[in-house]
Write an enzyme that holds these catalytic residues in place. Structure first.
Site, mmCIF file in Angstrom:
data_model
loop_
_atom_site.group_PDB
_atom_site.id
_atom_site.type_symbol
_atom_site.label_atom_id
_atom_site.label_comp_id
_atom_site.label_asym_id
_atom_site.label_seq_id
_atom_site.Cartn_x
_atom_site.Cartn_y
_atom_site.Cartn_z
ATOM 1 N N ARG A 116 0.572 -1.768 -0.247
ATOM 2 C CA ARG A 116 -0.025 0.344 0.279
ATOM 3 C C ARG A 116 1.121 1.063 0.306
ATOM 4 O O ARG A 116 2.150 1.262 0.318
ATOM 5 C CB ARG A 116 -1.367 -0.132 1.439
ATOM 6 N N ASN A 154 -4.373 8.174 5.204
ATOM 7 C CA ASN A 154 -3.932 6.772 6.419
ATOM 8 C C ASN A 154 -2.048 7.201 6.990
ATOM 9 O O ASN A 154 -1.725 6.935 6.206
ATOM 10 C CB ASN A 154 -4.256 5.271 6.209
ATOM 11 N N GLU A 155 -1.891 6.946 8.569
ATOM 12 C CA GLU A 155 -0.374 7.167 8.658
ATOM 13 C C GLU A 155 -0.055 7.463 7.730
ATOM 14 O O GLU A 155 1.126 6.983 7.515
ATOM 15 C CB GLU A 155 -0.271 5.433 9.007
ATOM 16 N N CYS A 163 11.540 10.612 -0.600
ATOM 17 C CA CYS A 163 10.957 9.286 -1.950
ATOM 18 C C CYS A 163 12.146 10.595 -2.246
ATOM 19 O O CYS A 163 12.797 11.584 -2.231
ATOM 20 C CB CYS A 163 10.192 9.958 -2.478
ATOM 21 N N CYS A 165 13.007 10.442 -5.567
ATOM 22 C CA CYS A 165 12.477 10.376 -6.893
ATOM 23 C C CYS A 165 12.771 11.699 -8.167
ATOM 24 O O CYS A 165 12.377 12.642 -6.890
ATOM 25 C CB CYS A 165 11.269 10.078 -7.127
ATOM 26 N N GLU A 311 -6.543 3.752 16.803
ATOM 27 C CA GLU A 311 -6.273 2.752 16.205
ATOM 28 C C GLU A 311 -5.468 2.145 17.398
ATOM 29 O O GLU A 311 -4.258 2.367 17.884
ATOM 30 C CB GLU A 311 -5.197 2.444 15.077
ATOM 31 N N TRP A 319 2.757 -7.641 12.360
ATOM 32 C CA TRP A 319 4.213 -6.840 11.599
ATOM 33 C C TRP A 319 5.434 -6.916 12.612
ATOM 34 O O TRP A 319 6.400 -6.408 11.843
ATOM 35 C CB TRP A 319 4.203 -5.661 11.192
ATOM 36 N N LYS A 360 -4.075 -11.299 8.008
ATOM 37 C CA LYS A 360 -5.184 -12.115 8.521
ATOM 38 C C LYS A 360 -4.076 -12.077 9.764
ATOM 39 O O LYS A 360 -5.579 -13.270 10.308
ATOM 40 C CB LYS A 360 -5.234 -13.094 7.434
ATOM 41 N N HIS A 362 -3.667 -10.461 12.372
ATOM 42 C CA HIS A 362 -3.758 -9.574 13.697
ATOM 43 C C HIS A 362 -4.844 -9.229 14.241
ATOM 44 O O HIS A 362 -6.104 -10.254 13.626
ATOM 45 C CB HIS A 362 -3.471 -8.563 12.216
HETATM 46 C C1 GLA Z 1 -1.641 0.682 10.738
HETATM 47 C C2 GLA Z 1 -2.439 0.867 9.468
HETATM 48 C C3 GLA Z 1 -3.602 0.670 9.596
HETATM 49 C C4 GLA Z 1 -3.330 -1.040 9.922
HETATM 50 C C5 GLA Z 1 -2.521 -1.461 11.435
HETATM 51 C C6 GLA Z 1 -1.876 -2.893 11.495
HETATM 52 O O1 GLA Z 1 -1.772 1.335 11.859
HETATM 53 O O2 GLA Z 1 -2.727 2.282 9.299
HETATM 54 O O3 GLA Z 1 -4.370 0.118 8.360
HETATM 55 O O4 GLA Z 1 -1.764 -2.106 9.188
HETATM 56 O O5 GLA Z 1 -1.254 -0.685 11.467
HETATM 57 O O6 GLA Z 1 -1.564 -2.467 13.129
#
Ligand code: GLA
Length: 696
Positions: A116, A154-155, A163, A165, A311, A319, A360, A362
């Site tokens: 992603r 997101n994050e 980067c 480039c 989150e 991870w 999967k 997590h």
């Molecule tokens: C980050 C991302 C989420 C997910 C979590 C998993 O916080 O924002 O999309 O991947 O990690 O811990």
């Protein structure tokens, strides 16, 4: 229907829920999801974070049908949406049509689609497409009653914080030109006369790529600043669209706690609500200590305003190399810790555990086993408890100490080469100093070394490598007005262009700190240095330093508090205190061990007139939120044995629903939330932990 002030989270309860990825499930499953969400007390979900490719299957054509249906279904069940602009990851067609949106690493390798965040932060093509989607989302859902908050991207920087480039290089040059104007000014700022690095035109400048030897430190520092700004620019561009189309809806992007790559002071200033993703490692029995620092940052980024834990993992993540689950009770305690520190809710990644893809394994609120999963049992029980804490929403955390966090200094002191030692680590030092205050019972806010207010009695500065005149003035005024300040080693060394202050460290803080640094004396790996015991301390317990010491000379007026023992520095000053104006400033020239830092900070806290726990303790945490009339004191037992804690008068435990007098026993991984009349001096003075119950 509740009306909400503009640009605030549109929710009239503490937030509870998580990331929801309905695009990974059938519509039949959605029905089960909303039923179980309702049962678990979920009132807010984040979506559709990674669904751009499903919303815009072909360029410019949006398919909102499935998203309409899921949003309506959630709303019909009373669940609101933290609505993602869905720009966190571009669709494959965009990357294939415009391969130059893909980022490059420092070696010039192009990173390939397959994960992603496959975009270069500076790509105008990416930005144009992302803004078009943002506008389409805002037009489609801006008036939907379920919309509680905009979740932009997101994050930022999670996978691609920097980067290299050609597009980023060009953007870097434009950023430099805006900063310095003429090429001569850049040459002066970067000190390019060293090693023949002079430029005659901006077009000659590149980001610091893999090179033959040490790279110009100011070039490296500016690339850090630029890279943070490049993502901020992208964030701001989405904010601008949303402010235009939906001016009353609050915007956020989820932070990653103390994240080196992004200057969160700047990001927080751009948004309405600070949100954070926190993943303390359950394998680390002390992970709650740096978590408290992260949460201190989150509440401080917007001056004490409540923030939101967006989150956390209900149990294991997927991870780390080894992903240890959370023991029963840990998820509840972690959630309550975030709320204690000012979060107006507790959210998770994610609602339903994935069946496929990299996450999967997590954990999720609803585990693979469904309703019977331990994570569902525990998260739904917590959902019921959270409802008992509704009165806490909007209250503020009380703290009388603060720690300085400064990204420039973090970046500058983390240069990969050319420093006196590579071992002095900004984050480790900051955590160590915060940890000592934590052990002594203090809740610690986070401040910039600027605009300091008298709200704090003590400000600690573990490592402020870069100091400019304004910061020096702000720190000085704080002390002159009666504040207590303690500054750690390798501080005030250089100015913002990384030039050593004239006369050496601590440059513009020399008068305030009453000290001059002559030379750095980093300690070789594996060795220790001793420092004489502090005044009043047991003469048999010297302090210990590792990693770093300095040859310093105090000025005539400063008090030498402790001296080096043995070695070349024997007899020389190690810790100095200087009374200045109505306050006092301390300088610590060594990297002290945790025990020694605790001893020193105990002395400094006492001199600042602040209480300290009789026995230091990193297991039992006490944090207070207040509305000025009523206090909510959280007693959080992160330890493995029960703790008995004395309570303020008139206390009522909101979780247990009982009045409490004199003492409360909190089991291992247990918590109490005590409501009681507000007391100005509410802190460890009034809530003490008998040492016999403490496992230190
Ligand atoms: C980050 C991302 C989420 C997910 C979590 C998993 O916080 O924002 O999309 O991947 O990690 O811990």
């Amino acid at each position: 229907m509740t009306t909400f002030p503009p640009r605030t989270l549109r929710l009239d309860a503490l937030a509870y829920g998580g990331d929801y990825n309905p695009d990974q499930w059938s519509e039949e499953t959605w029905k089960e999801d909303v039923r179980l969400m309702q049962q678990a007390g979920v009132n807010l979900v984040s979506l559709p974070v990674f669904s751009w490719p499903l919303i815009e299957k072909t360029p410019g054509t949006y398919e909102f049908g499935w998203l309409d249906r899921v949003i309506d279904l959630l709303w019909a069940h009373g669940i609101k949406i933290d609505l993602a602009t869905a720009t966190a990851t571009p669709p494959a067609w965009l990357v294939r049509q415009h391969p130059d949106v893909l980022p490059h690493n420092a070696d010039g390798t192009r990173l390939e689609f397959g994960s992603r965040q496959a975009y270069c932060p500076s790509s105008l093509t990416f930005r144009e497409h992302a803004l078009r989607l943002t506008e389409a989302m805002a037009n489609r859902y801006g008036d939907h009653p379920a919309l509680a908050l905009w979740h932009i991207s997101n994050e930022y920087g999670d996978h691609v914080p920097r980067c290299w480039c050609p597009i980023s290089a060009e953007h870097f040059r434009r950023w430099l030109e805006r900063r310095y104007g003429t090429i001569d000014a850049l040459n002066t700022a970067w000190g390019t006369s060293c090693w023949g690095q002079n430029y005659t035109d901006y077009s000659q400048i590149e980001p610091p790529r893999t090179s033959m030897g040490p790279i110009n430190p100011t070039q490296q520092l500016d690339f850090e600043r630029f890279s943070s700004d490049a993502l901020l620019e992208l964030f701001q561009a989405e904010i601008d669209v949303l402010r235009r189309v939906t001016p009353d809806i609050a915007v956020t992007t989820n932070f990653m706690s103390l994240f080196k790559e992004l200057n969160y002071w700047d990001f927080a200033a751009a948004e309405d609500l600070v949100t954070d993703d926190a993943y303390p490692d359950p394998a680390d029995p002390y992970a709650h200590v740096p978590a408290a620092l992260n949460y201190g940052l989150m509440r401080s980024l917007k001056g004490g305003q409540p923030w939101l834990l967006l989150e956390q993992a209900p149990s294991a993540v997927s991870w780390r190399d080894v992903n240890v689950p959370k023991a029963p009770g840990r998820m509840r305690l972690d959630s309550l810790q975030a709320i204690a520190h000012g979060s107006d809710g507790a959210m998770f990644f994610q609602w339903r555990q994935a069946k496929f893809g990299p996450e999967k394994y997590h954990s999720a609120m609803l585990g693979h086993r469904g309703e019977n999963s331990r994570s569902y049992q525990e998260t739904s029980a917590l959902g019921a408890e959270i409802k008992k804490l509704g009165a806490i929403r909007g209250t503020r955390v009380t703290a009388r100490t603060a720690v300085v966090v400064d990204w420039d200094s973090w970046w500058g002191s983390a240069a990969p080469d050319s420093l006196p030692s590579q071992r002095l680590d900004w984050l480790a030092q900051t955590r160590a100093w915060h940890g000592a205050l934590y052990a002594l019972g203090h809740t610690v806010d986070v401040v910039k070394a600027a605009d300091l207010t008298a709200a704090y009695d003590l400000i600690v500065v573990p490592n402020l490598y870069i100091v400019d005149d304004d910061q020096a003035q702000s720190l000085t005024t704080f002390v002159e007005n009666g504040g207590h300040l303690i500054v750690g080693p390798f501080s005030a060394v250089v100015d913002p262009t990384e030039k050593v202050h004239t006369g050496g460290a601590p440059g513009p803080l020399r008068n305030l700190l009453g000290v001059e640094v002559d030379e750095w004396w980093p300690v070789p790996d594996g060795q220790e240095r001793t420092i004489t015991p502090l005044p009043g301390a047991d003469k048999s317990t010297p302090l210990t330093a590792t990693i770093w010491t300095e040859w310093i000379d105090p000025t005539a007026d400063a008090d030498v508090i402790a001296r080096y023992e043995g070695g070349v520095l024997a007899g020389r000053a190690a810790i100095v205190r200087n009374h200045h104006g109505n306050g006092a400033a301390w300088y610590v020239s060594a990297a002290l061990t945790d025990d020694s830092l605790e001893e020193l900070l105990r002395l400094v806290l006492e001199e600042a007139g602040l209480p300290t726990r009789p026995t230091s303790n990193r297991r039992v945490e006490i944090v207070t939120r207040t509305d000025g009339t009523t206090d909510y004191t959280f007693v959080l037992n992160h330890g493995t044995t029960a703790a008995t804690v004395s309570v303020p008068t008139g206390a009522h435990d909101l979780l247990a629903g009982t009045d409490v007098t004199e003492h409360i026993e909190v089991p291992s991984l247990g918590a109490a939330v005590l409501r009681h009349p507000a007391r100005y001096d509410q802190d460890l003075l009034t809530v003490t932990i008998p040492s016999k119950n403490i496992e230190v």
